[in-house]
Design a protein around this motif. Structure first.
Motif, mmCIF file in Angstrom:
data_model
loop_
_atom_site.group_PDB
_atom_site.id
_atom_site.type_symbol
_atom_site.label_atom_id
_atom_site.label_comp_id
_atom_site.label_asym_id
_atom_site.label_seq_id
_atom_site.Cartn_x
_atom_site.Cartn_y
_atom_site.Cartn_z
ATOM 1 N N ASP A 62 23.014 18.209 37.274
ATOM 2 C CA ASP A 62 24.216 17.372 37.254
ATOM 3 C C ASP A 62 25.365 18.190 36.685
ATOM 4 N N GLY A 63 26.475 17.538 36.381
ATOM 5 C CA GLY A 63 27.652 18.257 35.936
ATOM 6 C C GLY A 63 27.535 18.873 34.564
ATOM 7 N N ASP A 64 26.479 18.539 33.810
ATOM 8 C CA ASP A 64 26.305 19.049 32.455
ATOM 9 C C ASP A 64 25.342 20.226 32.367
ATOM 10 N N HIS A 65 24.357 20.254 33.250
ATOM 11 C CA HIS A 65 23.342 21.320 33.164
ATOM 12 C C HIS A 65 22.467 21.274 34.405
ATOM 13 N N GLY A 66 21.585 22.241 34.485
ATOM 14 C CA GLY A 66 20.544 22.248 35.493
ATOM 15 C C GLY A 66 19.245 22.706 34.877
ATOM 16 N N PHE A 67 18.160 22.092 35.317
ATOM 17 C CA PHE A 67 16.841 22.536 34.877
ATOM 18 C C PHE A 67 15.914 22.552 36.081
ATOM 19 N N LEU A 68 15.180 23.648 36.224
ATOM 20 C CA LEU A 68 14.269 23.802 37.348
ATOM 21 C C LEU A 68 12.874 24.156 36.845
ATOM 22 N N ALA A 69 11.901 23.336 37.216
ATOM 23 C CA ALA A 69 10.495 23.723 37.113
ATOM 24 C C ALA A 69 10.162 24.387 38.448
ATOM 25 N N LEU A 70 9.985 25.686 38.447
ATOM 26 C CA LEU A 70 9.964 26.421 39.706
ATOM 27 C C LEU A 70 8.772 26.092 40.600
ATOM 28 N N ILE A 123 16.398 21.430 47.642
ATOM 29 C CA ILE A 123 15.551 20.652 46.734
ATOM 30 C C ILE A 123 16.423 19.624 46.026
ATOM 31 N N LEU A 124 16.049 18.364 46.143
ATOM 32 C CA LEU A 124 16.743 17.301 45.420
ATOM 33 C C LEU A 124 16.315 17.336 43.960
ATOM 34 N N ALA A 125 17.278 17.430 43.043
ATOM 35 C CA ALA A 125 16.993 17.608 41.614
ATOM 36 C C ALA A 125 17.583 16.449 40.824
ATOM 37 N N THR A 126 16.853 15.357 40.749
ATOM 38 C CA THR A 126 17.361 14.155 40.076
ATOM 39 C C THR A 126 16.389 13.585 39.050
ATOM 40 N N GLU A 127 15.298 14.290 38.779
ATOM 41 C CA GLU A 127 14.278 13.759 37.869
ATOM 42 C C GLU A 127 14.214 14.632 36.626
ATOM 43 N N LEU A 128 14.578 14.060 35.482
ATOM 44 C CA LEU A 128 14.635 14.837 34.243
ATOM 45 C C LEU A 128 13.338 14.684 33.459
ATOM 46 N N THR A 138 2.143 21.562 38.695
ATOM 47 C CA THR A 138 2.525 22.684 37.844
ATOM 48 C C THR A 138 1.525 22.822 36.711
ATOM 49 N N PRO A 139 1.071 24.027 36.397
ATOM 50 C CA PRO A 139 0.112 24.205 35.310
ATOM 51 C C PRO A 139 0.604 23.583 34.001
ATOM 52 N N GLY A 140 -0.348 22.984 33.280
ATOM 53 C CA GLY A 140 -0.035 22.308 32.026
ATOM 54 C C GLY A 140 0.163 20.821 32.174
ATOM 55 N N SER A 141 0.334 20.339 33.401
ATOM 56 C CA SER A 141 0.532 18.912 33.664
ATOM 57 C C SER A 141 -0.368 18.535 34.833
ATOM 58 N N TYR A 142 -1.492 17.929 34.513
ATOM 59 C CA TYR A 142 -2.584 17.799 35.476
ATOM 60 C C TYR A 142 -2.444 16.524 36.309
ATOM 61 N N LEU A 143 -1.517 16.615 37.258
ATOM 62 C CA LEU A 143 -1.265 15.525 38.189
ATOM 63 C C LEU A 143 -0.705 16.124 39.468
ATOM 64 N N ILE A 144 -1.248 15.701 40.620
ATOM 65 C CA ILE A 144 -0.686 16.128 41.895
ATOM 66 C C ILE A 144 0.650 15.408 42.067
ATOM 67 N N ARG A 145 1.735 16.171 42.030
ATOM 68 C CA ARG A 145 3.070 15.581 42.035
ATOM 69 C C ARG A 145 3.720 15.606 43.414
ATOM 70 N N ASP A 146 3.110 16.333 44.347
ATOM 71 C CA ASP A 146 3.658 16.386 45.699
ATOM 72 C C ASP A 146 5.155 16.689 45.669
ATOM 73 N N TYR A 147 5.486 17.841 45.111
ATOM 74 C CA TYR A 147 6.887 18.250 45.007
ATOM 75 C C TYR A 147 7.591 18.276 46.364
#
Length: 585
Positions: free
Chosen positions: A108-116, A95-100, A44-53
């Motif tokens: 989770d039960g409190d919120h959701g955040f997505l880096a698209l 998409i598994l969403a477990t990394e904050l 993702t732009p701004g974070s210069y690492l191949i993250r293999d989403y």
């Protein structure tokens, strides 16, 4: 018969079952060609690492006319399919969403955040087509999305790039609204402070302070209004996090509630706000040419990250003071801490500043225990160089703000990416000697003449020595015993054959349990008197007990303090005031 008119890609994201930590995705599209290729971004732009989403993607299927079609994988995160017709298709996956973090996904039960970037597929040939987004949420939740609403429901991005640039925060959050120079802004927090609030202080005061920081960013860039037509702040208040990620019209911040409760916590959060907000100019619109356009599938060497992040890291400490929100003494404390950390990093004598940016993908974002020995952060060294450049320019009646404003007017406003030659020309236009000095500082390993520049504003760096003899290690105690967390290159610890991960058992015949045990045994007089012969050290590595001789050295510098010169003249004090306030000479 004519082919069906192509429809823009439409993403429907299902976050209605947060306890599953899974985001269901449906991508609907009318294809243009009988062969369809698509890919998931790798970073993702701004974070210069191949993250293999793609690691978090599961259950990928493509359906057309009620039938599932076979997909052929043509890369680790790329697929293609032969279509029997040009009828609409639907691609489904989860998409598994477990990394904050600010660059991944969390549900989770409190919120959701997505880096698209970790969620949306790029369809070949549709990068510059409009893309629409719909969300399915649990009851009582609402979405905070920095995109214009689509007349048919959801939100509409002008291109795939704008869609990827869109962070999505959802939950039962309260939205706080304010404006900056007439531009609407929103602030949304997930998490609470230690006192149970969703803002670092009562809303009117906190939002007013944020507005002042935003206006200070505008003044620095020489503009009346923010670059974005509307802006969204998202703050994740968690236990110990820290960081941020910039976007064209928004930013996502992460900050630890314990850190916020510390005396300097609020100021540090305002500095983070300033850093990410300034990025809507420097990085997002005034962008390195290598990032125009983005290549979402692979790393790109960027030699100018020292400017993109280093300059921003330097001024983010000055902007709250420029906004009248902290004292000059507090700014000097923060600058001094950075200068001390820089001078105590051995890697600055190994890796140049330009190399630091070029190697970001494989070093800075993959730092290990030996990283301080062989590398230097382009954030940190870039900020130190920015300080030197600012004070150098002030000697000739200019300053860093002048360079930023001119680059913005010449390149940023028109969306032209810059190369290092553009930056060198901009600095040399203000001070011709920088035509030779700046490349030397970027390519070489020598420090800029910091002492002379600081003397211009009545300051000096003063060393502070540690109390015990120097061995060059950092210790950590825990269930695994007392272990080495860091070993400084060419230190007595390394010369004794020690390495990170070794468990220290006994020193000079005394059992070791805590770092204090070692400190008591390494008092300078006693330790140095036996240094020539060496102090017996018992340690364990890979299940084997070993012995070595440790030969401590004289106490080393443990910190550098930035101190005002009590005899500084009025001219130096005036230069200091203008410098810290981001005012020109």
């Amino acid at each position: 018969m004519s082919s069906p008119a192509p429809a823009c890609p439409r993403f429907q994201l299902d976050l209605s079952q947060p306890s599953s930590h899974l985001v269901g995705v449906r991508l609907q599209h009318t294809p243009r060609r009988p062969q369809l290729r698509f890919a998931l971004p790798a970073w993702t732009p701004g974070s210069y690492l191949i993250r293999d989403y793609v690691r978090q993607l599961e259950g990928l299927e493509l359906h057309q006319g009620g039938q599932a079609l076979p997909l052929r994988r043509v890369g680790t995160s790329q697929w293609q399919v032969a279509l029997p017709s040009l009828e609409p298709v639907e691609i489904r996956y989860r998409i598994l969403a477990t990394e904050l973090t600010v660059r991944t996904c969390h549900l989770d039960g409190d919120h959701g955040f997505l880096a698209l970037a970790a969620v949306v597929l790029e369809l070949e040939g549709e990068r510059w087509s409009p893309q629409t987004l719909e969300l399915r949420l649990p009851p009582q939740w609402q979405a905070f999305v920095p995109l214009p609403e689509d007349p048919s429901g959801g939100w509409r991005a002008t291109s795939f790039d704008q869609l990827v640039d869109t962070p999505v925060e959802v939950g039962p959050h309260r939205c706080h609204q304010f404006s900056v120079a007439g531009v609407p802004h929103r602030w949304v927090s997930w998490g609470r402070t230690l006192s149970g609030e969703d803002l670092p202080s009562p809303a009117p005061r906190w939002l007013g302070d944020v507005e002042r920081v935003c206006l200070a960013c505008c003044r620095l860039m020489g503009v009346e209004r923010p670059a974005a037509a509307a802006y969204l702040f998202v703050l994740h208040l968690n236990a110990n996090g820290y960081g941020g990620l910039e976007h064209d019209s928004s930013t996502v911040l992460q900050f630890g509630r314990r850190r916020l409760a510390q005396p300097a916590g609020r100021r540090k959060l305002l500095q983070l706000v300033a850093h990410e907000y300034l990025h809507q100019w420097n990085v997002r619109r005034l962008r390195p040419a290598e990032l125009s356009p983005y290549d979402y599938g692979q790393a790109v060497v960027i030699p100018t990250l020292w400017f993109a992040e280093g300059i921003t890291s330097y001024v983010d400490q000055l902007l709250p003071h420029s906004a009248g929100l902290c004292s000059a003494a507090e700014v000097l404390d923060d600058l001094g801490a950075d200068l001390s950390r820089y001078l105590l990093t051995p890697g600055r004598a190994v890796q140049s500043l330009r190399q630091s940016g070029e190697e970001a993908w494989v070093k800075l974002y993959r730092a290990d225990a030996d990283a301080p020995n062989n590398q230097i952060s382009y954030y940190l060294k870039g900020a130190v160089l920015a300080l030197a450049l600012d004070l150098h320019l002030r000697r000739v009646g200019s300053g860093l703000p002048v360079v930023l404003r001119q680059l913005w007017r010449r390149l940023g406003c028109v969306g032209r990416g810059y190369r290092e030659t553009d930056l060198l020309e901009a600095f040399a236009a203000q001070a011709p000697d920088l035509q030779a000095l700046l490349p030397a500082w970027l390519e070489g390993l020598e420090d800029p003449p910091l002492a002379a520049y600081l003397a211009d504003v009545g300051l000096s760096l003063q060393p502070r020595s540690q109390s015990g003899a120097w061995v060059g290690w950092r210790l950590k105690s825990g269930t695994g015993g007392l272990t080495l967390q860091r070993v400084v290159r060419d230190s007595p610890a390394q010369q004794a054959g020690l390495m990170v991960g070794d468990e220290l058992l006994a020193l000079h015949g005394w059992r070791l349990h805590q770092p204090d045990d070692v400190a008591q045994l390494l008092q300078p007089e006693a330790a140095l008197s036996t240094a020539e012969a060496g102090i017996p050290l018992l340690y364990a590595r890979d299940g084997q007990v070993k012995t070595t001789l440790l030969r401590p050295a004289s106490p080393a510098i443990e910190a550098w303090d930035l101190k005002p010169d009590a005899e500084a003249d009025a001219a130096s004090l005036d230069r200091r005031h203008r410098w810290l306030s981001l005012e020109l000479p």
